[in-house]
Scaffold this motif. Sequence first.
Motif, mmCIF file in Angstrom:
data_model
loop_
_atom_site.group_PDB
_atom_site.id
_atom_site.type_symbol
_atom_site.label_atom_id
_atom_site.label_comp_id
_atom_site.label_asym_id
_atom_site.label_seq_id
_atom_site.Cartn_x
_atom_site.Cartn_y
_atom_site.Cartn_z
ATOM 1 N N ILE A 241 0.887 -1.116 -0.062
ATOM 2 C CA ILE A 241 0.162 -0.335 -0.071
ATOM 3 C C ILE A 241 0.691 1.542 -0.207
ATOM 4 O O ILE A 241 1.380 2.025 1.133
ATOM 5 C CB ILE A 241 -0.967 0.012 1.189
ATOM 6 C CG1 ILE A 241 -2.044 -1.549 0.686
ATOM 7 C CG2 ILE A 241 -2.247 0.918 1.578
ATOM 8 C CD1 ILE A 241 -2.571 -1.551 2.766
ATOM 9 N N CYS B 11 0.991 5.243 0.216
ATOM 10 C CA CYS B 11 1.014 6.810 0.290
ATOM 11 C C CYS B 11 1.703 7.830 0.738
ATOM 12 O O CYS B 11 2.544 7.495 0.935
ATOM 13 C CB CYS B 11 -0.448 5.845 1.309
ATOM 14 S SG CYS B 11 -0.974 7.524 2.106
ATOM 15 N N VAL C 254 0.289 10.513 2.429
ATOM 16 C CA VAL C 254 -0.456 11.162 3.003
ATOM 17 C C VAL C 254 0.492 11.370 4.422
ATOM 18 O O VAL C 254 -0.101 10.416 5.357
ATOM 19 C CB VAL C 254 -1.814 10.841 3.496
ATOM 20 C CG1 VAL C 254 -2.577 11.994 3.893
ATOM 21 C CG2 VAL C 254 -2.666 10.620 1.510
ATOM 22 N N HIS D 158 0.024 6.569 8.424
ATOM 23 C CA HIS D 158 1.349 6.252 7.461
ATOM 24 C C HIS D 158 2.946 5.749 8.143
ATOM 25 O O HIS D 158 2.568 6.216 9.713
ATOM 26 C CB HIS D 158 1.674 8.010 7.227
ATOM 27 C CG HIS D 158 2.570 7.910 5.828
ATOM 28 N ND1 HIS D 158 3.830 8.184 6.079
ATOM 29 C CD2 HIS D 158 2.263 8.055 4.706
ATOM 30 C CE1 HIS D 158 3.777 8.252 5.021
ATOM 31 N NE2 HIS D 158 3.759 7.998 4.219
ATOM 32 N N CYS E 121 1.386 2.814 3.736
ATOM 33 C CA CYS E 121 0.716 2.589 4.732
ATOM 34 C C CYS E 121 1.634 1.429 5.680
ATOM 35 O O CYS E 121 1.780 0.970 5.360
ATOM 36 C CB CYS E 121 -0.909 2.461 4.299
ATOM 37 S SG CYS E 121 -2.073 2.161 5.404
ATOM 38 N N LEU F 152 -0.973 0.039 7.557
ATOM 39 C CA LEU F 152 -1.761 -0.850 7.654
ATOM 40 C C LEU F 152 -1.916 -1.772 7.156
ATOM 41 O O LEU F 152 -1.492 -2.478 5.877
ATOM 42 C CB LEU F 152 -3.330 -0.470 7.378
ATOM 43 C CG LEU F 152 -3.790 0.993 8.379
ATOM 44 C CD1 LEU F 152 -5.552 1.276 8.328
ATOM 45 C CD2 LEU F 152 -4.028 0.211 9.837
ATOM 46 N N VAL G 95 -6.794 -1.341 3.788
ATOM 47 C CA VAL G 95 -7.554 0.357 3.685
ATOM 48 C C VAL G 95 -8.250 0.131 2.487
ATOM 49 O O VAL G 95 -9.126 -0.796 2.366
ATOM 50 C CB VAL G 95 -6.610 0.777 2.909
ATOM 51 C CG1 VAL G 95 -5.400 1.282 4.165
ATOM 52 C CG2 VAL G 95 -6.354 1.100 1.724
ATOM 53 N N CYS H 218 -9.478 7.112 -0.004
ATOM 54 C CA CYS H 218 -8.702 6.430 1.915
ATOM 55 C C CYS H 218 -9.750 6.228 2.991
ATOM 56 O O CYS H 218 -9.592 7.578 3.054
ATOM 57 C CB CYS H 218 -7.386 6.531 1.862
ATOM 58 S SG CYS H 218 -7.315 5.281 3.282
ATOM 59 N N SER I 246 -9.785 4.756 5.286
ATOM 60 C CA SER I 246 -9.450 4.381 6.892
ATOM 61 C C SER I 246 -8.045 5.527 6.990
ATOM 62 O O SER I 246 -7.657 6.381 8.301
ATOM 63 C CB SER I 246 -8.475 3.298 5.698
ATOM 64 O OG SER I 246 -9.051 2.033 6.234
ATOM 65 N N PHE I 247 -7.858 6.945 6.628
ATOM 66 C CA PHE I 247 -7.247 8.432 6.848
ATOM 67 C C PHE I 247 -7.878 8.849 8.730
ATOM 68 O O PHE I 247 -9.072 8.742 9.089
ATOM 69 C CB PHE I 247 -7.419 9.242 6.130
ATOM 70 C CG PHE I 247 -6.589 10.404 6.376
ATOM 71 C CD1 PHE I 247 -5.662 10.668 6.315
ATOM 72 C CD2 PHE I 247 -7.783 11.438 7.555
ATOM 73 C CE1 PHE I 247 -5.464 11.319 6.736
ATOM 74 C CE2 PHE I 247 -7.204 12.587 7.517
ATOM 75 C CZ PHE I 247 -5.977 13.133 7.231
HETATM 76 S S1 SF4 Z 1 -5.119 4.481 5.902
HETATM 77 FE FE1 SF4 Z 1 -5.108 5.920 4.000
HETATM 78 S S2 SF4 Z 1 -4.345 7.691 4.180
HETATM 79 FE FE2 SF4 Z 1 -3.358 6.895 5.885
HETATM 80 S S3 SF4 Z 1 -1.795 5.843 5.664
HETATM 81 FE FE3 SF4 Z 1 -2.844 4.794 5.586
HETATM 82 S S4 SF4 Z 1 -3.438 4.872 2.466
HETATM 83 FE FE4 SF4 Z 1 -2.520 6.854 3.601
#
Ligand code: SF4
Length: 62
Positions: A9, A11, A13, A19, A26, A28, A31, A48, A50-51
Amino acid sequence: MNKQPNHCIKCTVVSCANHAKNENYCALDTVSIGTHECNPTVSQCVDCESFVLDNKSHNSCK
Ligand code: SF4
């Protein structure tokens, strides 16, 4: 604190609490991706879901 990046994943952000911080991934396992539009046509329509705002990030979105 850096988290273990999930290399499946990508990302950028960094204001998200999920993050990995040390790499642009990411942390996680999975997501959830969704949209705020009824008929999404471009990438900007997609979110996203899951932010989670990282409380240590003080830059607000303008
Ligand atoms: S939850 Fe979404 S926005 Fe946050 S780090 Fe993971 S992929 Fe990026």
